[in-house]
Design an enzyme around this catalytic site. Structure first.
Site, PDB file in Angstrom:
ATOM      1  N   ASN A  11       0.880  -1.167   0.000  1.00 19.81           N
ATOM      2  CA  ASN A  11       0.000   0.000   0.000  1.00 19.81           C
ATOM      3  C   ASN A  11       0.920   1.221   0.000  1.00 19.81           C
ATOM      4  O   ASN A  11       1.444   1.609   1.043  1.00 19.81           O
ATOM      5  CB  ASN A  11      -0.890  -0.057   1.246  1.00 19.81           C
ATOM      6  CG  ASN A  11      -1.878   1.087   1.300  1.00 19.81           C
ATOM      7  OD1 ASN A  11      -1.808   2.020   0.494  1.00 19.81           O
ATOM      8  ND2 ASN A  11      -2.800   1.017   2.241  1.00 19.81           N
ATOM      9  N   LYS A  18       3.126   0.715   3.246  1.00 20.03           N
ATOM     10  CA  LYS A  18       2.764  -0.299   4.224  1.00 20.03           C
ATOM     11  C   LYS A  18       2.810  -1.635   3.510  1.00 20.03           C
ATOM     12  O   LYS A  18       2.426  -1.713   2.329  1.00 20.03           O
ATOM     13  CB  LYS A  18       1.351  -0.053   4.760  1.00 20.03           C
ATOM     14  CG  LYS A  18       1.234   1.209   5.576  1.00 20.03           C
ATOM     15  CD  LYS A  18      -0.166   1.315   6.155  1.00 20.03           C
ATOM     16  CE  LYS A  18      -0.431   2.726   6.636  1.00 20.03           C
ATOM     17  NZ  LYS A  18      -1.767   3.202   6.360  1.00 20.03           N
ATOM     18  N   LEU A 211     -15.633   3.601   9.357  1.00 17.89           N
ATOM     19  CA  LEU A 211     -15.315   4.828  10.091  1.00 17.89           C
ATOM     20  C   LEU A 211     -13.878   4.780  10.585  1.00 17.89           C
ATOM     21  O   LEU A 211     -13.599   4.336  11.700  1.00 17.89           O
ATOM     22  CB  LEU A 211     -16.277   4.984  11.280  1.00 17.89           C
ATOM     23  CG  LEU A 211     -17.774   4.799  10.978  1.00 17.89           C
ATOM     24  CD1 LEU A 211     -18.593   4.913  12.263  1.00 17.89           C
ATOM     25  CD2 LEU A 211     -18.250   5.803   9.941  1.00 17.89           C
ATOM     26  N   GLY A 212     -12.963   5.187   9.721  1.00 18.70           N
ATOM     27  CA  GLY A 212     -11.560   5.301  10.126  1.00 18.70           C
ATOM     28  C   GLY A 212     -11.246   6.782  10.217  1.00 18.70           C
ATOM     29  O   GLY A 212     -12.117   7.584  10.552  1.00 18.70           O
ATOM     30  N   ARG A 243     -11.497  15.674   7.017  1.00 22.19           N
ATOM     31  CA  ARG A 243     -12.266  16.109   5.840  1.00 22.19           C
ATOM     32  C   ARG A 243     -13.692  16.483   6.241  1.00 22.19           C
ATOM     33  O   ARG A 243     -14.290  15.834   7.097  1.00 22.19           O
ATOM     34  CB  ARG A 243     -12.347  14.986   4.794  1.00 22.19           C
ATOM     35  CG  ARG A 243     -11.016  14.582   4.231  1.00 22.19           C
ATOM     36  CD  ARG A 243     -11.192  13.615   3.062  1.00 22.19           C
ATOM     37  NE  ARG A 243      -9.947  12.938   2.790  1.00 22.19           N
ATOM     38  CZ  ARG A 243      -9.794  11.609   2.801  1.00 22.19           C
ATOM     39  NH1 ARG A 243     -10.824  10.811   3.037  1.00 22.19           N
ATOM     40  NH2 ARG A 243      -8.623  11.089   2.546  1.00 22.19           N
ATOM     41  N   ARG A 286     -10.811   8.855  20.518  1.00 27.94           N
ATOM     42  CA  ARG A 286     -10.525   8.606  21.950  1.00 27.94           C
ATOM     43  C   ARG A 286     -10.353   9.916  22.694  1.00 27.94           C
ATOM     44  O   ARG A 286     -10.874  10.107  23.789  1.00 27.94           O
ATOM     45  CB  ARG A 286      -9.236   7.776  22.102  1.00 27.94           C
ATOM     46  CG  ARG A 286      -9.397   6.347  21.715  1.00 27.94           C
ATOM     47  CD  ARG A 286      -8.067   5.688  21.513  1.00 27.94           C
ATOM     48  NE  ARG A 286      -7.469   6.161  20.254  1.00 27.94           N
ATOM     49  CZ  ARG A 286      -6.549   5.502  19.558  1.00 27.94           C
ATOM     50  NH1 ARG A 286      -6.084   4.370  20.018  1.00 27.94           N
ATOM     51  NH2 ARG A 286      -6.087   5.961  18.435  1.00 27.94           N
ATOM     52  N   GLY A 332     -11.214   1.941  12.483  1.00 27.56           N
ATOM     53  CA  GLY A 332     -10.789   2.375  13.820  1.00 27.56           C
ATOM     54  C   GLY A 332     -11.898   2.864  14.733  1.00 27.56           C
ATOM     55  O   GLY A 332     -12.047   2.386  15.866  1.00 27.56           O
ATOM     56  N   VAL A 333     -12.719   3.792  14.251  1.00 29.10           N
ATOM     57  CA  VAL A 333     -13.812   4.318  15.072  1.00 29.10           C
ATOM     58  C   VAL A 333     -14.944   3.297  15.155  1.00 29.10           C
ATOM     59  O   VAL A 333     -15.454   3.008  16.242  1.00 29.10           O
ATOM     60  CB  VAL A 333     -14.341   5.656  14.493  1.00 29.10           C
ATOM     61  CG1 VAL A 333     -15.542   6.149  15.272  1.00 29.10           C
ATOM     62  CG2 VAL A 333     -13.237   6.704  14.464  1.00 29.10           C
ATOM     63  N   GLY A 334     -15.323   2.739  14.028  1.00 32.21           N
ATOM     64  CA  GLY A 334     -16.448   1.796  13.997  1.00 32.21           C
ATOM     65  C   GLY A 334     -16.215   0.565  14.852  1.00 32.21           C
ATOM     66  O   GLY A 334     -17.132   0.049  15.487  1.00 32.21           O
ATOM     67  N   ASN A 336     -14.084   0.390  17.471  1.00 30.72           N
ATOM     68  CA  ASN A 336     -13.690   0.665  18.860  1.00 30.72           C
ATOM     69  C   ASN A 336     -14.564   1.633  19.637  1.00 30.72           C
ATOM     70  O   ASN A 336     -14.565   1.591  20.868  1.00 30.72           O
ATOM     71  CB  ASN A 336     -12.257   1.214  18.884  1.00 30.72           C
ATOM     72  CG  ASN A 336     -11.260   0.196  18.367  1.00 30.72           C
ATOM     73  OD1 ASN A 336     -11.106  -0.868  18.945  1.00 30.72           O
ATOM     74  ND2 ASN A 336     -10.619   0.503  17.246  1.00 30.72           N
TER      75      ASN A 336
HETATM   76  P1  ADP Z   1      -7.202   5.003   8.682  1.00 34.24           P
HETATM   77  O1  ADP Z   1      -6.881   3.609   8.195  1.00 34.24           O
HETATM   78  O2  ADP Z   1      -8.271   5.708   7.904  1.00 34.24           O
HETATM   79  O3  ADP Z   1      -6.011   5.851   8.986  1.00 34.24           O
HETATM   80  P2  ADP Z   1      -8.212   3.676  11.075  1.00 34.24           P
HETATM   81  O4  ADP Z   1      -9.257   2.774  10.536  1.00 34.24           O
HETATM   82  O5  ADP Z   1      -6.962   3.075  11.615  1.00 34.24           O
HETATM   83  O6  ADP Z   1      -7.886   4.852  10.086  1.00 34.24           O
HETATM   84  O7  ADP Z   1      -8.900   4.553  12.240  1.00 34.24           O
HETATM   85  C1  ADP Z   1      -8.146   5.521  12.932  1.00 34.24           C
HETATM   86  C2  ADP Z   1      -9.084   6.244  13.893  1.00 34.24           C
HETATM   87  O8  ADP Z   1      -9.755   5.288  14.719  1.00 34.24           O
HETATM   88  C3  ADP Z   1      -8.364   7.133  14.878  1.00 34.24           C
HETATM   89  O9  ADP Z   1      -8.159   8.418  14.350  1.00 34.24           O
HETATM   90  C4  ADP Z   1      -9.308   7.182  16.063  1.00 34.24           C
HETATM   91  O10 ADP Z   1     -10.221   8.249  15.894  1.00 34.24           O
HETATM   92  C5  ADP Z   1     -10.092   5.889  15.951  1.00 34.24           C
HETATM   93  N1  ADP Z   1      -9.790   4.938  17.020  1.00 34.24           N
HETATM   94  C6  ADP Z   1      -8.816   4.023  17.077  1.00 34.24           C
HETATM   95  N2  ADP Z   1      -8.869   3.327  18.232  1.00 34.24           N
HETATM   96  C7  ADP Z   1      -9.913   3.815  18.931  1.00 34.24           C
HETATM   97  C8  ADP Z   1     -10.499   3.533  20.206  1.00 34.24           C
HETATM   98  N3  ADP Z   1     -10.003   2.584  20.997  1.00 34.24           N
HETATM   99  N4  ADP Z   1     -11.585   4.238  20.573  1.00 34.24           N
HETATM  100  C9  ADP Z   1     -12.092   5.200  19.769  1.00 34.24           C
HETATM  101  N5  ADP Z   1     -11.587   5.510  18.576  1.00 34.24           N
HETATM  102  C10 ADP Z   1     -10.521   4.845  18.151  1.00 34.24           C
END
Ligand code: ADP
Length: 400
Positions: A11, A18, A211-212, A243, A286, A332-334, A336
């Site tokens: 990637n 990556k 939701l990242g 964004r 977070r 990440g958000v979705g 966690n």
């Molecule tokens: P990308 O691949 O788009 O960079 P990710 O899918 O890794 O993003 O998501 C990153 C985002 O996930 C972080 O900016 C943060 O807002 C959120 N995140 C990660 N871990 C947690 C957590 N434990 N609780 C809440 N939000 C989280």
């Protein structure tokens, strides 16, 4: 058929690469890593082989070729070198495949030329992807290189979902339409959601919420994408980390005419200084939750705006699909942020949508249901795995 069983997934971003090396017999990771700050004197490579023992080194890497050579050296040190006969192919994430690339595609000179032709619609992403492919081809010219496109899953969208209501000739002349992104994730998560429900993907309708830091929603009917929130570029749709997502297009004219900003400044504002970071100064959910717990009003408003947009898309895609079997949260958000999941579906009981607070609070890396028992619509948390999906698509193409 090939007897080789490994796939390297790359990637390539503008200043980073990556990578993951996967064993396709079981999808396990043989090594994962990342090179960042390519082109700077402080380029950094972090490499972790399957057994652990993370290695990190900082050394100037002038470009992607130097970075990939460094990655190859790390893999060789683990006995997993790029010259191994076990390596079946290299799979590349390519952000924009336009309308032409609806499937993973073995890279030829002609394919590369076409991906280059798409640079005007994906100026931030495709150039880096192209450099990654060229470099990998130079290192292993004999090996199949496969491009897996972020847009491919969305090419099934019907014309009435993909077209913007602007003058047709202008739109066609400049290839302006909704392409959608994160397609590899939407494909993987919608399929895994069907699996979680014990049903065939062709039978289920799913709303996927990726939701990242970037974020997008999609409506998937029977395994095919019928609508998605990102558009010509990844700027449209949901509120994201940096964004804006949807804004009145006239905001851009206003910023140009009244605020005197240049087009590049507006681009930078909407892509890098908007969304959660623009609203409250933080883009990490977070940190935003922590600030809300301390009574911070700006963080509260940012969260509410984020969730309001999300809820609007859930409603819109419910209407588009007519019947919804599942809503799946990912990235990440979705995966966690339980408060986001709860707030996004709050008040939607009439639509059969609800989140069980106890199930929602469980932390796990596994796909799981968070809706109450007997709910009409399943609500699921399904961790995405774009690298595995890229590797699978790559392997099935070269192993036929
Ligand atoms: P990308 O691949 O788009 O960079 P990710 O899918 O890794 O993003 O998501 C990153 C985002 O996930 C972080 O900016 C943060 O807002 C959120 N995140 C990660 N871990 C947690 C957590 N434990 N609780 C809440 N939000 C989280």
């Amino acid at each position: 058929m090939t007897s080789a069983t490994r796939v390297l997934v790359l990637n390539s971003g503008s200043s980073s690469v990556k990578y993951q090396l996967l064993d396709m017999r079981d999808g396990s990771r043989l090594a994962v890593g990342l090179v960042e700050r390519i082109g700077e004197s402080t380029s950094r490579l972090v490499h972790t082989p399957a057994g652990g023992g993370r290695r990190e080194r900082t050394a100037p890497m002038a470009g992607h070729e130097a970075a990939l050579r460094a990655v190859a050296a790390e893999l060789t040190a683990d006995g997993l070198g790029l010259d191994s006969p076990d390596l079946a192919a290299i799979g590349h994430r390519v952000v924009h495949g336009g309308l032409r690339f609806t499937e993973p595609t073995v890279v030829t000179d002609e394919v590369l030329a076409e991906v280059e032709r798409l640079v005007p619609v994906a100026p931030l992403h495709n150039p880096a992807n192209i450099v990654g492919i060229r470099t990998a081809r130079a290192l292993r010219p004999d090996l199949p290189q496969v491009a897996v496109f972020d847009t491919a899953f969305h090419t099934t969208m019907p014309e009435h979902a993909a077209r913007y209501a602007i003058d047709t000739e202008t739109a066609d002349a400049h290839r302006i339409r909704r392409y959608g992104f994160h397609g590899t994730s939407h494909a993987y998560v919608s399929r895994e959601t069907a699996r979680l429900l014990g049903r065939d993907p062709s039978e289920v309708n799913v709303i996927v919420l990726h939701l990242g830091n970037g974020a997008s929603a999609s409506a998937v009917a029977g395994g095919r994408c019928v609508d998605t929130s990102m558009g010509l570029t990844p700027l449209e749709g949901l509120v994201m980390g940096t964004r804006s997502g949807d804004v009145d297009p006239a905001v851009t004219f206003h910023l140009r005419r009244v605020a005197g900003m240049s087009v590049d400044e507006i681009d930078e504002l909407l892509n890098k200084r908007s969304g959660l970071v623009g609203l409250c100064g933080d883009n990490d959910m977070r940190e935003i939750r922590r600030r809300i717990d301390e009574g911070d009003e700006r963080a509260r408003l940012a969260f509410d705006i984020y969730v309001h947009r999300l809820k609007k898309y859930v409603g819109a895609y419910y209407a588009v699909l007519g019947r919804v079997d599942a809503v799946a949260f990912t990235a990440g958000v979705g995966e966690n942020a339980a408060p986001v999941r709860e707030a996004a579906l709050e008040g939607l009981e009439q639509l059969g949508l609800a989140v069980d607070p106890e199930l929602n609070a469980v932390r796990s890396g596994e796909p799981r249901l968070i809706s109450p028992a007997g709910a009409r619509v399943a609500v699921a948390v399904v961790p995405t795995d774009e690298e595995l999906e890229i590797a699978r698509q790559t392997y099935s193409l070269v192993n036929n």
